[in-house]
Design a protein around this motif. Structure first.
Motif, PDB file in Angstrom:
ATOM      1  N   UNK A   1      10.086  -1.881  -9.358  1.00  0.00           N
ATOM      2  CA  UNK A   1       8.862  -2.288 -10.055  1.00  0.00           C
ATOM      3  C   UNK A   1       8.582  -3.776  -9.867  1.00  0.00           C
ATOM      4  N   UNK A   2       9.631  -4.578  -9.901  1.00  0.00           N
ATOM      5  CA  UNK A   2       9.466  -6.028  -9.706  1.00  0.00           C
ATOM      6  C   UNK A   2       9.003  -6.334  -8.279  1.00  0.00           C
ATOM      7  N   UNK A   3       9.595  -5.653  -7.271  1.00  0.00           N
ATOM      8  CA  UNK A   3       9.177  -5.858  -5.878  1.00  0.00           C
ATOM      9  C   UNK A   3       7.723  -5.454  -5.687  1.00  0.00           C
ATOM     10  N   UNK A   4       7.328  -4.339  -6.311  1.00  0.00           N
ATOM     11  CA  UNK A   4       5.947  -3.891  -6.193  1.00  0.00           C
ATOM     12  C   UNK A   4       4.995  -4.915  -6.812  1.00  0.00           C
ATOM     13  N   UNK A   5       5.318  -5.413  -7.982  1.00  0.00           N
ATOM     14  CA  UNK A   5       4.454  -6.390  -8.650  1.00  0.00           C
ATOM     15  C   UNK A   5       4.310  -7.652  -7.803  1.00  0.00           C
ATOM     16  N   UNK A   6       5.397  -8.105  -7.226  1.00  0.00           N
ATOM     17  CA  UNK A   6       5.355  -9.306  -6.380  1.00  0.00           C
ATOM     18  C   UNK A   6       4.551  -9.037  -5.108  1.00  0.00           C
ATOM     19  N   UNK A   7       4.731  -7.884  -4.529  1.00  0.00           N
ATOM     20  CA  UNK A   7       4.001  -7.514  -3.316  1.00  0.00           C
ATOM     21  C   UNK A   7       2.507  -7.407  -3.579  1.00  0.00           C
ATOM     22  N   UNK A   8       2.139  -6.848  -4.707  1.00  0.00           N
ATOM     23  CA  UNK A   8       0.723  -6.664  -5.035  1.00  0.00           C
ATOM     24  C   UNK A   8       0.012  -8.011  -5.165  1.00  0.00           C
ATOM     25  N   UNK A   9       0.713  -9.032  -5.607  1.00  0.00           N
ATOM     26  CA  UNK A   9       0.115 -10.371  -5.696  1.00  0.00           C
ATOM     27  C   UNK A   9      -0.325 -10.856  -4.319  1.00  0.00           C
ATOM     28  N   UNK A  10       0.423 -10.468  -3.299  1.00  0.00           N
ATOM     29  CA  UNK A  10       0.110 -10.903  -1.935  1.00  0.00           C
ATOM     30  C   UNK A  10      -1.111 -10.177  -1.383  1.00  0.00           C
ATOM     31  N   UNK A  11      -1.486  -9.047  -1.948  1.00  0.00           N
ATOM     32  CA  UNK A  11      -2.655  -8.307  -1.462  1.00  0.00           C
ATOM     33  C   UNK A  11      -3.965  -9.016  -1.749  1.00  0.00           C
ATOM     34  N   UNK A  12      -4.010  -9.812  -2.791  1.00  0.00           N
ATOM     35  CA  UNK A  12      -5.249 -10.445  -3.194  1.00  0.00           C
ATOM     36  C   UNK A  12      -5.879 -11.254  -2.044  1.00  0.00           C
ATOM     37  N   UNK A  13      -5.062 -11.888  -1.249  1.00  0.00           N
ATOM     38  CA  UNK A  13      -5.581 -12.701  -0.139  1.00  0.00           C
ATOM     39  C   UNK A  13      -6.196 -11.852   0.961  1.00  0.00           C
ATOM     40  N   UNK A  14      -5.795 -10.595   1.067  1.00  0.00           N
ATOM     41  CA  UNK A  14      -6.274  -9.721   2.145  1.00  0.00           C
ATOM     42  C   UNK A  14      -7.521  -8.939   1.745  1.00  0.00           C
TER      43      UNK A  14
ATOM     44  N   UNK B   1       0.853  -1.183   0.000  1.00  0.00           N
ATOM     45  CA  UNK B   1       0.000   0.000   0.000  1.00  0.00           C
ATOM     46  C   UNK B   1       0.889   1.233   0.000  1.00  0.00           C
ATOM     47  N   UNK B   2       0.294   2.370  -0.359  1.00  0.00           N
ATOM     48  CA  UNK B   2       1.039   3.625  -0.375  1.00  0.00           C
ATOM     49  C   UNK B   2       0.093   4.777  -0.025  1.00  0.00           C
ATOM     50  N   UNK B   3       0.578   5.974  -0.164  1.00  0.00           N
ATOM     51  CA  UNK B   3      -0.231   7.157   0.131  1.00  0.00           C
ATOM     52  C   UNK B   3      -1.492   7.192  -0.731  1.00  0.00           C
ATOM     53  N   UNK B   4      -1.361   6.828  -1.991  1.00  0.00           N
ATOM     54  CA  UNK B   4      -2.522   6.845  -2.887  1.00  0.00           C
ATOM     55  C   UNK B   4      -3.562   5.816  -2.453  1.00  0.00           C
ATOM     56  N   UNK B   5      -3.112   4.684  -1.933  1.00  0.00           N
ATOM     57  CA  UNK B   5      -4.050   3.693  -1.397  1.00  0.00           C
ATOM     58  C   UNK B   5      -4.816   4.280  -0.224  1.00  0.00           C
ATOM     59  N   UNK B   6      -4.116   4.974   0.666  1.00  0.00           N
ATOM     60  CA  UNK B   6      -4.793   5.604   1.798  1.00  0.00           C
ATOM     61  C   UNK B   6      -5.857   6.579   1.313  1.00  0.00           C
ATOM     62  N   UNK B   7      -5.546   7.325   0.257  1.00  0.00           N
ATOM     63  CA  UNK B   7      -6.533   8.246  -0.315  1.00  0.00           C
ATOM     64  C   UNK B   7      -7.751   7.484  -0.829  1.00  0.00           C
ATOM     65  N   UNK B   8      -7.513   6.374  -1.500  1.00  0.00           N
ATOM     66  CA  UNK B   8      -8.629   5.547  -1.979  1.00  0.00           C
ATOM     67  C   UNK B   8      -9.436   5.005  -0.805  1.00  0.00           C
ATOM     68  N   UNK B   9      -8.750   4.586   0.250  1.00  0.00           N
ATOM     69  CA  UNK B   9      -9.430   3.988   1.403  1.00  0.00           C
ATOM     70  C   UNK B   9     -10.301   4.992   2.134  1.00  0.00           C
ATOM     71  N   UNK B  10      -9.846   6.258   2.226  1.00  0.00           N
ATOM     72  CA  UNK B  10     -10.718   7.232   2.907  1.00  0.00           C
ATOM     73  C   UNK B  10     -11.977   7.465   2.086  1.00  0.00           C
TER      74      UNK B  10
END
Length: 105
Positions: free
Chosen positions: A91-104, A45-54
């Motif tokens: 970019x590769x770390x972000x792509x791999x990390x984003x895959x892990x979000x699906x479960x949450x 997640x990042x700052x933009x995610x927090x904006x989406x979440x609010x």
């Protein structure tokens, strides 16, 4: 995101949770060196995610206004001042990390 009725987080008073959230946002405003891409690569997640979440929580802002609330200035200005060029490794770390979000979600 999956919530569990027995999760102690859900028992926090809203005022306490709101204060902690504001502290997190102000901390991120102070730590411009923590790039959104690096946050995405590490935590998904990042700052933009927090904006989406609010907004998902009912703030009712347009996307630009929500991002300004979180960034403390218009997102375009933040990007111009603080965002660095992404490396292929980031970019590769972000792509791999984003895959892990699906479960949450």
């Amino acid at each position: 995101m999956d919530t569990n009725a027995s999760d102690p987080l859900d028992s926090l008073p809203d005022a306490v949770a709101a204060q902690a959230f504001r502290r997190l946002v102000r901390h991120l405003r102070h730590r411009h060196d923590a790039q959104n891409l690096e946050l995405m690569g590490l935590a998904g997640f990042c700052r933009n995610c927090l904006a989406d979440w609010i907004n998902e929580s009912g703030a009712g802002f347009d996307k630009a206004t929500a991002r300004e609330v979180i960034h403390g200035l218009p997102a375009a200005d933040w990007k111009e001042r603080y965002q660095t060029e992404a490396t292929p490794e980031q970019l590769a770390r972000m792509a791999e990390s984003m895959k892990r979000n699906a479960a949450a979600e």
